[in-house]
Design an enzyme around this catalytic site. Structure first.
Site, mmCIF file in Angstrom:
data_model
loop_
_atom_site.group_PDB
_atom_site.id
_atom_site.type_symbol
_atom_site.label_atom_id
_atom_site.label_comp_id
_atom_site.label_asym_id
_atom_site.label_seq_id
_atom_site.Cartn_x
_atom_site.Cartn_y
_atom_site.Cartn_z
ATOM 1 N N GLY A 290 -101.943 46.084 83.305
ATOM 2 C CA GLY A 290 -101.982 47.216 82.393
ATOM 3 C C GLY A 290 -100.766 47.407 81.529
ATOM 4 O O GLY A 290 -100.687 48.384 80.787
ATOM 5 N N GLU B 88 -100.226 42.149 88.176
ATOM 6 C CA GLU B 88 -101.384 41.459 87.612
ATOM 7 C C GLU B 88 -101.481 41.662 86.110
ATOM 8 O O GLU B 88 -102.481 42.186 85.602
ATOM 9 C CB GLU B 88 -102.660 41.985 88.269
ATOM 10 N N ARG C 203 -103.147 41.165 79.641
ATOM 11 C CA ARG C 203 -102.816 41.354 78.230
ATOM 12 C C ARG C 203 -101.372 40.938 77.893
ATOM 13 O O ARG C 203 -101.133 40.237 76.917
ATOM 14 C CB ARG C 203 -103.006 42.841 77.884
ATOM 15 N N ARG D 121 -112.953 43.918 69.983
ATOM 16 C CA ARG D 121 -112.106 45.075 70.296
ATOM 17 C C ARG D 121 -112.146 46.192 69.248
ATOM 18 O O ARG D 121 -112.250 47.353 69.634
ATOM 19 C CB ARG D 121 -110.665 44.631 70.586
ATOM 20 N N CYS E 165 -124.704 41.816 61.229
ATOM 21 C CA CYS E 165 -125.527 42.802 60.531
ATOM 22 C C CYS E 165 -125.538 44.147 61.241
ATOM 23 O O CYS E 165 -126.575 44.589 61.752
ATOM 24 C CB CYS E 165 -126.929 42.251 60.330
ATOM 25 N N GLU E 166 -124.389 44.760 61.314
ATOM 26 C CA GLU E 166 -124.249 46.133 61.787
ATOM 27 C C GLU E 166 -123.086 46.731 61.017
ATOM 28 O O GLU E 166 -122.078 46.050 60.802
ATOM 29 C CB GLU E 166 -123.921 46.176 63.296
ATOM 30 N N TYR F 126 -108.578 39.540 75.721
ATOM 31 C CA TYR F 126 -109.893 40.143 75.497
ATOM 32 C C TYR F 126 -110.399 39.821 74.092
ATOM 33 O O TYR F 126 -111.039 40.634 73.438
ATOM 34 C CB TYR F 126 -109.846 41.658 75.778
HETATM 35 C C1 LIG Z 1 -108.143 43.798 84.021
HETATM 36 C C2 LIG Z 1 -107.338 43.852 85.239
HETATM 37 C C3 LIG Z 1 -105.967 43.598 85.184
HETATM 38 C C4 LIG Z 1 -105.223 43.279 83.915
HETATM 39 O O1 LIG Z 1 -105.113 44.279 82.980
HETATM 40 P P1 LIG Z 1 -104.203 44.039 81.703
HETATM 41 O O2 LIG Z 1 -104.257 45.324 80.973
HETATM 42 O O3 LIG Z 1 -104.809 42.932 80.923
HETATM 43 O O4 LIG Z 1 -102.836 43.708 82.158
HETATM 44 C C5 LIG Z 1 -105.266 43.600 86.371
HETATM 45 N N1 LIG Z 1 -105.866 43.846 87.556
HETATM 46 C C6 LIG Z 1 -107.181 44.107 87.643
HETATM 47 C C7 LIG Z 1 -107.787 44.353 88.957
HETATM 48 C C8 LIG Z 1 -107.961 44.129 86.491
HETATM 49 O O5 LIG Z 1 -109.267 44.390 86.578
#
Ligand SMILES: *Cc1c(COP(=O)(O)O)cnc(C)c1O
Length: 419
Positions: free
Chosen positions: A235, A272, A275, A311, A342-343, A371
């Site tokens: 995140g 994790e 992005r 996105r 076509c939207e 993404y």
């Molecule tokens: C999507 C996801 C992430 C990564 O999120 P980012 O915003 O891309 O860093 C990490 N852990 C889990 C469980 C996720 O589903």
């Protein structure tokens, strides 16, 4: 600040290669992946945390599952967070050993649970139901639990995952009883996990979440379960707009690890990021096919739409755009950049001041690495596009554009309907 690119004779340069040149050689739309930038981003976050704690980066591969991207991260020493059996197997194919992969599914079938368990990867359990079913399928399996921290963060309501009542994780008031049950069931319990959402830009929600994880870790210790790691999920946000500030990863690392080291006996942190690792390492190139002045708006019509990059249409996300063969040229008026779908919701960018384009120009869409390709589709029967890897002045194809014939390959027309 958002990543800027070098230019040479008004051409955008990526990894030492001219973007218009790549478009000419490989066709458009095309995703261009900058290898050096992926390595740099990985090292930035790893080094920020490993100064303080034993650190494991589990790249959340749903952001970008291209095998070449996975190979780069495997070489860097990354681990993986996978959300499906397809992602687990893709990462095994890319050379990650099972001990470097964690599976974090949601609403998982018994079939998938069995297939994942058989690969030997750690399973991050999302519900009591999943735990009970795994106890039957793979007794003693290596597990952790995703908890709902009642803290959310994200660039869009659609990607906030940690709020109270979310579909993800063990509800907070059930966490302790769930760990107690997991112990009784004989699981090999390794850690605790939360993921608050994607693309948040402030550190506070992470601190609130870590506080929740710390308190739980200490309560879980009272059950006689000593956790090996605290996993704070992904995140970490990325600046999408030119003047937008970056999250201070160093400060974030210092604050969060300080809390964990002060208040628990846990010495390993898992992150994790998805992005953060790949977003600004990829540019999407499209060709300007059509220019239309409606008297209300002037449209730049390109060959990339929400089939290629969803996105903007899906989250109203801002993606910076430039004319890759007119970098640094004077901008005179505002344009809307739209695609071939076509939207009327099919757009890449609204109201952007750009140099006056001509048909045949190359449009660059920034921050397309996360993404982007992984959410692309065949809508309007448009084949998935190509990907090119650039490094040190070289450009190599890493994914062929799909053909129209390939879009038919799984379809069966019943005999009675054949002609
Ligand atoms: C999507 C996801 C992430 C990564 O999120 P980012 O915003 O891309 O860093 C990490 N852990 C889990 C469980 C996720 O589903």
């Amino acid at each position: 600040m958002m990543r800027e690119f070098e230019t040479k004779d008004s051409n955008m340069m990526i990894g030492g290669v001219s973007a218009p040149e790549i478009a000419r050689e490989f066709g458009t739309p095309v995703y261009v992946v900058d290898e050096a930038r992926i390595r740099e981003n990985y090292r930035k976050v790893y080094e920020a945390y490993s100064r303080y704690m034993d650190t494991r980066i589990h790249y959340a591969c749903k952001a970008n599952t291209s095998l070449a991207v996975l190979r780069i991260l495997e070489q860097e020493g990354s681990g993986i967070d996978a959300v499906s059996i397809g992602e687990v197997r893709t990462c095994l194919k890319a050379g990650f050993t099972p001990d470097r992969i964690m599976y974090t599914g949601v609403n998982v079938s018994n079939r998938e649970l069995r297939e994942v368990a058989e690969t030997g990867v750690m399973i991050n359990l999302d519900s009591v139901s999943e735990m009970e079913r795994l106890a039957e399928i793979s007794p003693g399996h290596k597990v952790s639990f995703r908890i709902t921290p009642n803290v959310g963060s994200g660039h869009s309501a659609k990607v906030i995952t940690g709020s109270k009542g979310a579909k993800f994780g063990i509800p907070l008031d059930q966490v302790i009883s769930t760990y107690a049950r997991a112990k009784d069931l004989g699981f090999d319990i390794k850690g605790i996990h939360a993921h608050i959402g994607s693309g948040g830009q402030s550190v506070e929600p992470f601190m609130d979440m870590v506080e929740v994880l710390i308190n739980l870790t200490n309560e879980i210790a009272e059950l006689g379960i000593d956790l090996e790691f605290i996993d704070i999920g992904g995140g970490i946000g990325v600046p999408y707009k030119p003047q937008e500030e970056e999250m201070d990863v160093g400060e974030m690392a210092m604050n969060l690890t300080d809390m964990i080291l002060e208040e628990t006996d846990v010495r390993t942190i898992v992150l994790e990021p998805g992005r953060y690792i790949v977003c600004d390492a990829v540019v999407l190139l499209a060709t300007v096919n059509d220019i239309k002045d409606t008297g209300v708006k002037t449209y730049i019509g390109t060959d990339a739409g929400f089939n290629t990059l969803i996105r903007p249409a899906m989250y109203d996300s801002y993606h910076h755009v430039a004319i890759a063969n007119r970098m640094g040229k004077a901008c005179t008026r505002k344009y809307d950049v739209v695609g071939p779908i076509c939207e009327s919701g099919d757009y890449i960018a609204h109201d952007r001041v750009l140099p006056d384009p001509q048909e045949g120009d190359i449009l660059a869409v920034y921050n397309a690495g996360a993404y982007g390709f992984s959410m692309s589709s065949n809508y309007n029967s448009r084949p998935l596009c190509a990907e090119v890897l650039v490094n040190d002045g070289q450009a190599e194809l890493i994914r062929e554009a799909e053909s129209i014939e390939e879009m038919w390959r799984h379809q069966i027309v019943p005999k009675r309907l054949q002609r």
